[in-house]
Design an enzyme around this catalytic site. Structure first.
Site, short mmCIF file in Angstrom:
data_model
loop_
_atom_site.label_atom_id
_atom_site.label_comp_id
_atom_site.label_asym_id
_atom_site.label_seq_id
_atom_site.Cartn_x
_atom_site.Cartn_y
_atom_site.Cartn_z
N HIS A 195 10.72 15.09 81.05
CA HIS A 195 11.40 15.72 79.92
C HIS A 195 10.39 16.17 78.87
O HIS A 195 10.49 17.26 78.32
CB HIS A 195 12.42 14.74 79.33
CG HIS A 195 13.32 15.38 78.31
ND1 HIS A 195 13.44 14.90 77.04
CD2 HIS A 195 14.11 16.46 78.39
CE1 HIS A 195 14.29 15.67 76.37
NE2 HIS A 195 14.72 16.62 77.17
N HIS A 199 9.62 20.24 77.82
CA HIS A 199 9.63 20.83 76.47
C HIS A 199 8.23 21.31 76.06
O HIS A 199 8.11 22.15 75.17
CB HIS A 199 10.21 19.83 75.46
CG HIS A 199 11.72 19.77 75.54
ND1 HIS A 199 12.54 20.71 74.97
CD2 HIS A 199 12.53 18.91 76.18
CE1 HIS A 199 13.81 20.42 75.23
NE2 HIS A 199 13.83 19.32 75.97
N HIS A 224 18.94 20.87 81.89
CA HIS A 224 19.70 19.79 81.26
C HIS A 224 21.06 19.59 81.94
O HIS A 224 21.57 18.48 82.00
CB HIS A 224 19.86 20.04 79.76
CG HIS A 224 18.56 19.91 79.00
ND1 HIS A 224 17.65 20.93 78.86
CD2 HIS A 224 18.00 18.84 78.37
CE1 HIS A 224 16.60 20.51 78.17
NE2 HIS A 224 16.78 19.24 77.86
N GLU A 336 20.05 26.10 71.68
CA GLU A 336 18.97 25.09 71.62
C GLU A 336 18.55 24.73 70.20
O GLU A 336 18.48 23.52 69.95
CB GLU A 336 17.75 25.59 72.41
CG GLU A 336 16.68 24.51 72.51
CD GLU A 336 15.47 24.95 73.28
OE1 GLU A 336 15.41 26.13 73.70
OE2 GLU A 336 14.57 24.12 73.45
N HIS A 351 21.73 22.32 68.81
CA HIS A 351 21.26 21.23 69.66
C HIS A 351 20.14 20.43 69.00
O HIS A 351 20.16 19.20 68.99
CB HIS A 351 20.82 21.78 71.02
CG HIS A 351 19.81 20.93 71.71
ND1 HIS A 351 18.45 21.14 71.58
CD2 HIS A 351 19.94 19.84 72.50
CE1 HIS A 351 17.81 20.22 72.26
NE2 HIS A 351 18.67 19.43 72.84
N HIS A 355 20.17 16.41 67.66
CA HIS A 355 19.19 15.36 67.97
C HIS A 355 18.76 14.67 66.67
O HIS A 355 18.68 13.44 66.60
CB HIS A 355 17.95 15.95 68.63
CG HIS A 355 18.01 15.99 70.13
ND1 HIS A 355 17.53 14.99 70.91
CD2 HIS A 355 18.49 16.93 70.98
CE1 HIS A 355 17.69 15.30 72.20
NE2 HIS A 355 18.28 16.48 72.27
N HIS A 391 24.21 15.70 75.24
CA HIS A 391 24.00 16.79 76.19
C HIS A 391 25.25 17.11 77.01
O HIS A 391 25.38 18.22 77.52
CB HIS A 391 22.75 16.54 77.05
CG HIS A 391 21.53 17.11 76.39
ND1 HIS A 391 21.13 18.42 76.55
CD2 HIS A 391 20.67 16.56 75.51
CE1 HIS A 391 20.06 18.66 75.81
NE2 HIS A 391 19.76 17.54 75.15
CU1 CUO Z 1 15.67 18.27 76.33
CU2 CUO Z 1 18.04 17.78 73.99
O1 CUO Z 1 16.44 17.07 74.80
O2 CUO Z 1 16.76 19.02 74.97
#
Ligand code: CUO
Length: 632
Positions: A195, A199, A224, A336, A351, A355, A391
């Protein structure tokens, strides 16, 4: 000495040291420059570092060296974007190296590591270079904090007398918490590394050269979505229902999470979240961040309304259609959100700030000087049960769009002249067909890169993870001119990276620091191979394996640079794409299951055309205590 002095002098390991201009050394360490340099590499080859005039880095310097860094935090990502811009703007490798050395000990180490890794990944001279796994650089983000005092004890011994430090699977909770049944999955080192790497490969802010990538928004959705599909299956294997979407942000979050990882660099630890904590409006001057739950709700409602209208409004007030081919990609960037969002003012930053709101719910106004929890960092977010609830909501937005799209016709699904006659799965060393086997295994990670102890040499942590027996597929096909059999190994998967790229092979002896990077070419983005299949159950978890043969002429993508593919990190193309190339499959990601089935289809069997087939497969889990890895 504090960590920052060391990497300055250590470019590759024991045999080379940087020879730095005096100005690069921070004031406090200037008087010690030559003694430090001798200490870390007496007799080593000196690599000269150029003296350059560094562009303005006042923005990234605002983040305290001892603070934590969150990619999801708008102020932090602006700092990262600036730093990436500086590194990407260096005219050649010498200047880039000099800029990295010159900034390294002035910046927050997490921020530096992120921006430097993105630049290494994207600069033409370094993109094929191997980046050490983050677990080695910052082991504190991945492993039980109780480990570090034990590691310190081990460094009292000579390297050949040190013993691996064992970490149990059950260190974060007890079985009284039913979500803990999934801890082996959520806290898996390889999963979290994937992960983080994803990113890193797909940053959402920074210069065009790092952000503008083919179908990046769609890949955000797809990777995701696949995580969610897999997590739900893993839950079913553990007799838990599917994840409940987190949709009412005024209700308490039922699931608590106490991470029990620690930070060796920042002064603030990873905060826990108690059961039934509520989100609040965020107003934290210390992070320059202010937004309300109402903002999130407004952005959600606007996005949903425009999904149902089939179009979005760009920054110039014009409408752009959410088309069958481009819609999902646009939505990925909007939700995103990345800098490629058509209108961040209107659709916000749903998104990412979700978080943040979750990550900071224990101190939304910074009154207690606490910082974000694991949800605030891509390297740690997947440890927390709420990641999947968030998610699940995000994925649902994408599904709202997908159900508006035309359904695939049999014409689009079939491949004339091709019939899949049968499928078999065979596990190595087992007589039965169509049975897969999982078990617990132990692997070692070297922590020494991330520990600042005076004695050098490997310090190993030994932890337990899911593993499966290798297997192969045999697909029998009849074609216009006869029959053929297509064999595939489980290791041929286009979603996973090999085991050795997640855990370096330490059984072969202590790796030589000069060799390890070359030997274990680490291109870290990709699902860890040890998690290829779900855990299953002791009695055998019933699954169906679906095989489809599609027409290459309809799927293929013409990419002029595809000749270089052999040198690329291309193990896990389905989730990570190929660097600097077009995504290698023209179909919508998730095809053929990304849309509603055609009219009249009620079961998966109804859905099949002759080029598809199903077979029942059972996944058996052996719950015996973990075995150490057996090498060939
Ligand atoms: Cu990969 Cu929310 O963590 O995008």
């Amino acid at each position: 000495f504090e960590r920052p002095t060391e990497p300055l002098f250590y470019p590759k390991g024991d045999n080379e040291v940087f020879d730095m201009p005096e100005d690069f050394v921070t004031d406090r360490f200037k008087p010690l420059k030559s003694s430090l340099s001798d200490r870390v590499g007496a007799g080593a080859k000196k690599i000269p570092v150029k003296k350059i005039n560094l562009p303005d880095i006042s923005l990234p310097l605002q983040l305290d060296r001892k603070a934590k860094f969150s990619l999801f935090m708008p102020s932090h990502r602006r700092m990262a974007a600036r730093l990436i811009e500086v590194y990407m703007g260096m005219k050649d490798l010498d200047d880039f190296t000099a800029a990295a050395v010159q900034t390294r000990d002035r910046l927050n180490p997490y921020l530096f590591n992120y921006a430097y890794s993105v630049a290494l990944n994207h600069r033409s001279e370094t993109r094929n270079l191997n980046i050490p796994p983050l677990v080695e650089v910052f082991p504190d983000k991945f492993l039980d904090k109780g480990l570090f005092p034990a590691a310190k004890v081990e460094t009292s011994f000579d390297t050949d007398q040190r013993e691996p430090i064992e970490i149990t699977v059950d260190y974060t909770a007890s079985d009284l918490d039913q979500e803990h049944r999934l801890a082996y999955f959520r806290e898996d080192v390889g999963l979290n590394l994937h992960h983080w790497h994803w990113h890193l490969v797909y940053p959402y802010e920074g210069p065009d050269s790092v952000v503008k990538k083919d179908r990046r928004g769609e890949l955000f959705y797809y990777m995701h979505q696949q995580v969610m599909a897999r997590y739900n299956t893993e839950r079913l294997c553990n007799h838990l229902p599917r994840v409940k979407r987190f949709i009412n942000w005024r209700e308490p979050i039922e699931e608590g999470y106490f991470p029990k990882i620690d930070t060796l660099v920042a002064t603030r630890s990873w905060a826990p979240r108690f059961n039934n904590t509520k989100l609040s409006d965020v107003y934290r001057e210390i992070d320059n961040s202010k937004f309300d739950i109402q903002d999130l709700e407004r952005w959600r409602d606007r996005i949903l309304a425009d999904i149902h209208r089939g179009r979005v409004e760009n920054g110039d007030g014009q409408f752009e259609e959410l088309s069958e081919t481009e819609g999902i990609n646009m939505l990925g960037n909007i939700i995103e959100a990345s800098v490629l969002s058509v209108n961040r003012n209107l659709y916000g930053d749903l998104h990412n700030l979700g978080h943040v709101a979750i990550a900071i719910c224990h101190d939304p106004e910074g009154k207690h000087l606490e910082t974000f929890s694991v949800m605030g960092d891509p390297a740690t977010a997947m440890r927390d049960p709420v990641f999947y609830r968030w998610h699940a909501f995000i994925d649902d937005l994408f599904q709202e769009h997908k159900i508006t799209l035309p359904r695939y016709t049999t014409q689009q699904l079939r491949y004339s002249g091709i019939t899949v006659k049968s499928i078999e799965v065979q596990t190595e060393g087992k007589p039965e067909k169509n049975k897969l086997f999982t078990f617990w295994q132990q692997s070692d990670v070297d922590l020494s890169r991330g520990l600042d102890f005076s004695q050098r040499g490997a310090v190993l942590a030994r932890f337990t993870h899911l593993q499966h027996r290798p297997f192969s597929y045999k697909i029998m096909v009849s074609v216009k001119n006869g029959k053929t059999t297509i064999p595939r190994k489980s290791t041929d998967s286009s979603v996973t990276i090999p085991y050795e790229k997640t855990f370096r092979n330490l059984e072969s002896g202590r790796p030589n620091p000069g060799e390890q990077l070359e030997q274990f070419n680490y291109c870290g983005c990709g699902w860890p191979h040890h998690l290829l299949i779900c855990k299953g159950t002791s009695e055998g978890f019933a699954c169906q394996l679906f095989v489809m043969i599609s027409d290459f002429n309809q799927d293929k993508v013409e990419d002029k640079s595809s000749g270089q593919r052999a040198n690329q990190c291309a193990d896990a193309v389905s989730y990570c794409g190929i660097r600097n190339q077009l995504y290698p499959d023209k179909r919508s990601m998730g095809f053929p299951f990304d849309r509603q089935p055609r009219e009249g289809v009620e079961t998966i069997e109804d859905f099949l055309t002759p080029n598809m087939r199903l077979v029942d497969v059972a996944i058996h889990h052996d719950n015996a205590p973990a075995r150490p890895r057996v090498t060939a």
